[in-house]
Enzyme design. Structure first.
Site, short mmCIF file in Angstrom:
data_model
loop_
_atom_site.label_atom_id
_atom_site.label_comp_id
_atom_site.label_asym_id
_atom_site.label_seq_id
_atom_site.Cartn_x
_atom_site.Cartn_y
_atom_site.Cartn_z
CB VAL A 104 -103.53 76.16 61.57
CG1 VAL A 104 -103.27 75.26 62.76
CG2 VAL A 104 -103.96 77.54 62.03
N GLY A 105 -102.39 74.25 59.28
CA GLY A 105 -101.98 72.92 58.88
C GLY A 105 -102.79 72.45 57.68
CG ASP A 118 -107.49 59.85 59.43
OD1 ASP A 118 -106.50 59.11 59.54
OD2 ASP A 118 -107.47 60.93 58.81
CB VAL A 174 -106.81 73.98 59.47
CG1 VAL A 174 -107.42 74.72 60.66
CG2 VAL A 174 -107.51 72.65 59.26
CG PHE A 187 -110.71 65.05 52.23
CD1 PHE A 187 -110.72 64.56 50.93
CD2 PHE A 187 -110.86 64.15 53.28
CE1 PHE A 187 -110.88 63.20 50.68
CE2 PHE A 187 -111.01 62.80 53.04
CZ PHE A 187 -111.02 62.32 51.73
N GLY A 188 -108.14 69.17 52.82
CA GLY A 188 -108.14 70.62 52.82
C GLY A 188 -107.12 71.20 53.76
CE LYS A 217 -111.09 69.29 57.24
NZ LYS A 217 -111.48 68.02 57.89
#
Length: 1004
Positions: free
Chosen positions: A684-685, A815, A692, A689-690, A711
């Site tokens: 998905v994106g 953020d 999804v 830090f990781g 995630k």
């Protein structure tokens, strides 16, 4: 000799037959009138006197000359005639006056009527004259007055009207005429009145009229689509002008300074146009009674304000002064006190004025409307306002006024609107407000008010709207309400407590009691409020069952009962069938017998209700009785009971699982299977830090599948583990409909023995805000509409407001950006990615709980963070401001057009410049499709005519409203990105402002 004899004989013949010629002329006019009668519908039989056996000069509405009985005047105004305008009226060559105006039905609906009388009434309501203006009317050289206003005539004004040299008055207002105004009208040198308002005229207004009609006294062009600039010698061109009404068009440029030379002017209405520059001085207008310049792009400074108001000292008859919705800035001068003592309406709303409200207001004893809202006024509300006994409307909301609200309202016996919300007022609500018996709207929202709500307010029987939300009011609600007309009551975000009383207000449409300390059960009487559309009881301490009476609310659009302590089974009828409009999250003891309701609303599955057991018992007894009589049924009964037992065990198993029916400790293998071995197609994106992924999980207890987002943390990054911990710690402490819902987590090892960490969250099918703002396919029709952008902004503001003000300790996201705003299937926004979030200690000496190095995303980071500042709610506000501006500009803050920063780029612009950088897809969308009319915040200040418009006029009004809404939203963004943190608004203020903008665009 023969010639003289011939002439003599001819003269004798003419004298002998003179009466025949006269009768022939009379019969011609008579025949024309009879033909007219046959071509129109006359529902009131107003033309019943028009009979063939009577003299036409005696007919209703007809006046003739005494000598030859030729028709000179035809006045058939207001008769509800209908049909196409007959062309042969142009044959009434001796006409001096022709009035067919107002042939549109006006009246009241009969109180009692049968079926047939209702049909007749409906037909009557649509009566009017239609068709186009005959060019032949230009042959009526004797015509002095022509009035076709208030009908449904179409087409263009014939250029032949320029031949009506005797014409003094031309009135074509409130029809459906189109095209440009013919320049030939400039030939009508005797014209004194020109009324063309409320049509669909386009193009530039002819300069021939500006320069050739010095006799003009009345000029009204309001509510068209005319453009162009006014000539600089405008005031010299019309020395006799008394009324100038150009409102609601597209005129632009600078208002000519020479306008003051038209010294006879009484009414000037230039509102709802595109004039810019400074306001001219009106030194010579001694007869001026009304000056309306609202909804333009006029600018000022403190010194220019002084000059403008000082020039109006020479207008002792001034009654209405409206300069609202411009770019006026600076202080209002003390010379305001020298304005006319006849002043009735004073409106400077929706500008950038600051300083204190000038003193000397007690002079204006005739003032009925005081409208200073949407500015930056500071200081206290002047006590002398309390002397204005005729005041009907007092609006100072959305300023920065402070101090206690003075107890001055005892004299306001005519007051019907009091709106002073969104300021910084403190102290208690004055009890004297209860003496304003005619009050219909009371707005005290978003201040710092304390104490109990005076009981006198709940006795205002004429009140229709009450806004007290966003204060610190305490105490309980009275057991009875006397507000018989109340439609909206919002007292959310206070400290009110006690039980919710039985509210018996049959016309109530919106009831907001959220974020208080109410306890006890939800009253069954709420189900009797048949008109209720919105009900919000969220974030209280309510207990017990959800009343089944709420199922009866057929007009309910939104029901929010979230974050209480409700229990039992969720009702299954009425509003509860529309699951997208019901919010029940945060009530862990609620359950449902429906899998759909369970998944959609986040409640558990009911094992078995008491009602079902009561129904099941007689069934079982009946089966046992039947088994005694019919032995052959024993085996069937045994099978039936076995199946029911198995089904009950399945229900019990399901009800014990957490949300989405997943195990609490999900394994690496489950996630690997759900994501198809982390296939790229399911990606998905990616975040800081990781990554999804979309995962499809099989529910072990049945054959259903559930789509969720996973995630996966990239543990190769040094801060990933801390990010995972921070996000888990944050999300386990928060619950809000606009925060992403984490269902479970996984902290394990993969098949290689490496550490593996993941969060399983609610899947958002519409992706994130960034992809919606910048779609790959611009032709896909995925443009976010204005209302969608507003709703998303409100959703995000609501979530941030909750984190900052309702969490203990407060939480800072750190953020906030479009990529971290996710959109569900209903385009509801959810704030996600709390990897950088941290808790704020209430102890100033204590350090923040997070040990992560402060980071964020370039373009969204508050400037003080770059100087080593600590995380604060002000930093989130800054990020939200950038996000909000980005939503309407559709350019990332790192775009090259912003050079230094979006902050500096946007802050230096005025409203007209802002509209140029707004996402043009949004503007073009509403230019093409808008059809809705919308009124100004300053009532009765929009045009020179109080009537409503339709068609293209409605488009112009709506576009003005769209532009106002966009500018207002961007103003909010600008207030969030102030360089100094203390100058930024709080998220609670932001949320309230955005809600107000939404109410404005929807007309609520």
């Amino acid at each position: 000799m023969m010639i003289h004899i011939r002439n003599a004989l001819l003269l004798c013949f003419l004298l002998h037959n003179f009466h025949v010629i006269i009768c022939s002329s009379n019969n011609t006019d008579r025949d024309i009138l009879l033909s007219f009668k046959l071509q129109v519908t006359d529902p009131n039989n107003a033309l019943s006197s028009w009979r063939t056996d009577s003299n036409h000069c005696t007919w209703y509405g007809v006046n003739c000359s005494k000598v030859d009985e030729r028709v000179q005047s035809l006045n058939l105004s207001g008769l509800s005639l209908s049909g196409k305008l007959p062309f042969n009226l142009s044959n009434l060559t001796y006409l001096h006056s022709l009035d067919l105006s107002k042939n549109t039905f006006y009246g009241q609906i009969p109180f009692q009527f049968g079926y047939f009388s209702l049909l007749n009434f409906i037909k009557l309501a649509f009566n009017n004259l239609t068709g186009t203006l005959p060019q032949q009317l230009g042959q009526l050289h004797h015509l002095q007055s022509l009035d076709f206003s208030v009908n449904s005539l179409t087409g263009k004004i014939p250029s032949t009207f320029g031949n009506l040299f005797s014409l003094r008055s031309l009135a074509l207002a409130r029809n459906k005429f189109v095209g440009e105004i013919p320049s030939e009208l400039g030939n009508l040198h005797n014209l004194s009145q020109l009324q063309l308002s409320e049509n669909n005229f386009t193009g530039q207004f002819p300069t021939s009229i500006f320069f050739n009609l010095p006799s003009l006294v009345y000029l009204s062009l309001t509510k068209n689509n005319l453009s162009g600039e006014l000539p600089q010698n405008f005031g010299n061109a019309f020395p006799n002008l008394r009324t100038l009404a150009l409102a609601t068009n597209r005129f632009e440029g600078v208002i000519p300074k020479s306008i003051s030379n038209a010294s006879h002017l009484q009414i000037i209405d230039l509102s709802n146009n595109r004039f810019h520059g400074s306001i001219p001085l009106f030194n010579n207008l001694k007869n001026l009674t009304r000056l309306t310049l609202g909804n333009n792009s006029l600018t000022s400074t403190t010194s220019l304000n002084f000059q403008f108001f000082d020039s109006l000292r020479n207008s002792p008859r001034l009654e209405i002064l409206m300069v609202n919705d411009n770019n006026l800035a600076g202080d209002l001068p003390s010379s305001v006190a020298y304005l006319s003592g006849n002043l009735q309406q004073f409106c400077v709303a929706n500008n950038k004025l600051n300083g204190s409200i000038p003193k000397g207001m007690k002079k204006f004893q005739n003032l009925t409307s005081f409208s200073f809202e949407h500015n930056d006024f500071t200081g206290e509300l002047p006590l002398e306002l309390g002397t204005l006994k005729k005041l009907e409307r007092l609006l100072v909301y959305q300023n920065r006024l402070s101090g206690e609200i003075p107890d001055i309202f005892g004299n306001f016996t005519n007051m019907f609107v009091l709106e002073i919300g969104n300021n910084q007022f403190s102290g208690r609500i004055p009890t004297s407000i209860g003496q304003c018996k005619k009050l219909t709207s009371l707005d005290l929202e978003s201040n710092k008010l304390v104490g109990e709500i005076p009981e006198e307010i709940f006795q205002l029987s004429g009140l229709t709207s009450l806004y007290l939300q966003g204060n610190s009011l305490n105490g309980s609600l009275p057991p009875e309400f006397n507000m018989e007309q109340l439609e909206t009551m919002n007292i959310s975000n206070n400290q009110l407590s006690g039980y919710i009383p039985n509210i018996e207000l049959k016309g109530l449409k919106t009831l907001g009691l959220a974020r208080n300390k109410f306890n006890g059960t939800i009253p069954n009487s709420l189900g009797d409020l048949a008109s209720l559309v919105n009900l919000d009881l969220s974030s209280n301490n309510l207990t017990g069952l959800i009343p089944e009476s709420l199922e009866n609310l057929e007009y309910m659009v939104r029901l929010n009962l979230s974050f209480n302590n409700l229990e039992g089974e969720v009702p299954m009828k009425g509003v509860f069938l529309n699951l997208s409009q019901v919010d029940l999250q945060g009530n862990n003891k609620l359950c449902s017998i429906s899998n759909e309701v369970m998944h959609k609303l986040g409640v558990t599955l009911c094992v078995a209700s008491k009602n079902k057991k009561n129904i099941l018992l007689p069934i079982i007894l009946a089966c046992i009785g039947a088994a005694v009589l019919f032995t052959s049924m024993f085996y069937l009964l045994w099978l039936l009971m076995s199946q029911k037992k198995k089904h009950k065990e399945e229900k019990t198993s399901l009800s014990s699982t957490p949300l989405k029916v997943l195990p609490q400790n999900i394994s690496y293998g489950d996630i690997k299977l759900a994501t198809n071995n982390f296939a790229a197609a399911n990606l998905v994106g990616k975040g800081g830090f990781g990554s999804v992924y979309k995962g499809v999980f099989n529910i072990s207890t049945c054959e259903n599948q559930t789509t969720l987002a996973v995630k996966i943390l990239d543990l190769q990054q040094s801060k990933a583990s801390q990010s995972f911990s921070a996000e888990c710690e944050t999300l386990k402490n928060v619950r809000h409909r606009n925060l992403v819902k984490v269902i479970t987590s996984c902290s394990s090892t993969d098949y290689k023995g490496d550490d593996f960490k993941a969060l399983v969250m609610q899947f958002m099918p519409n992706g994130n805000l960034e992809t919606s703002l910048y779609p790959n396919d611009l032709e896909s029709g995925s443009l976010l509409t204005l209302l969608q952008r507003l709703n998303i902004a409100i959703d995000v503001a609501s979530a941030m407001d909750y984190l900052h003000h309702d969490c203990d300790p407060p939480i800072v996201h750190c953020d906030l950006k479009p990529a971290n705003v996710l959109l569900d299937e209903d385009m509801v926004a959810h704030v996600a990615d709390f990897g950088l979030a941290r808790f704020l200690s209430q102890n100033p000496a204590e350090k923040h709980s997070s040990t992560l190095e402060l980071k964020g995303s370039i373009g969204y980071i508050a400037p003080e963070y770059g100087l080593g500042g600590k995380a604060s709610t002000c930093g989130d506000v800054y990020s939200f401001g950038i996000l909000l501006l980005e939503m309407f500009i559709a350019k990332k803050p790192t775009d090259e057009m912003f050079k230094e920063s979006m902050n500096k780029f946007v802050s230096d612009m005025d409203e007209k410049q802002l509209l140029k950088v707004v996402d043009q897809r949004l503007i073009n969308h509403y230019y093409e499709y808008s059809t809705q009319d919308s009124s100004s915040d300053c009532h009765n200040g929009g045009s020179g005519d109080s009537s409503h418009s339709d068609g293209a006029d409605g488009n112009i009004h709506w576009m003005h409203k769209v532009e106002e809404c966009i500018i207002a939203a961007m103003r909010v963004g600008l207030s969030c990105i102030a360089h100094h943190p203390k100058e930024r608004w709080t998220m609670r203020e932001v949320s309230s402002k955005l809600h107000g903008i939404k109410r404005s665009i929807l007309g609520l």
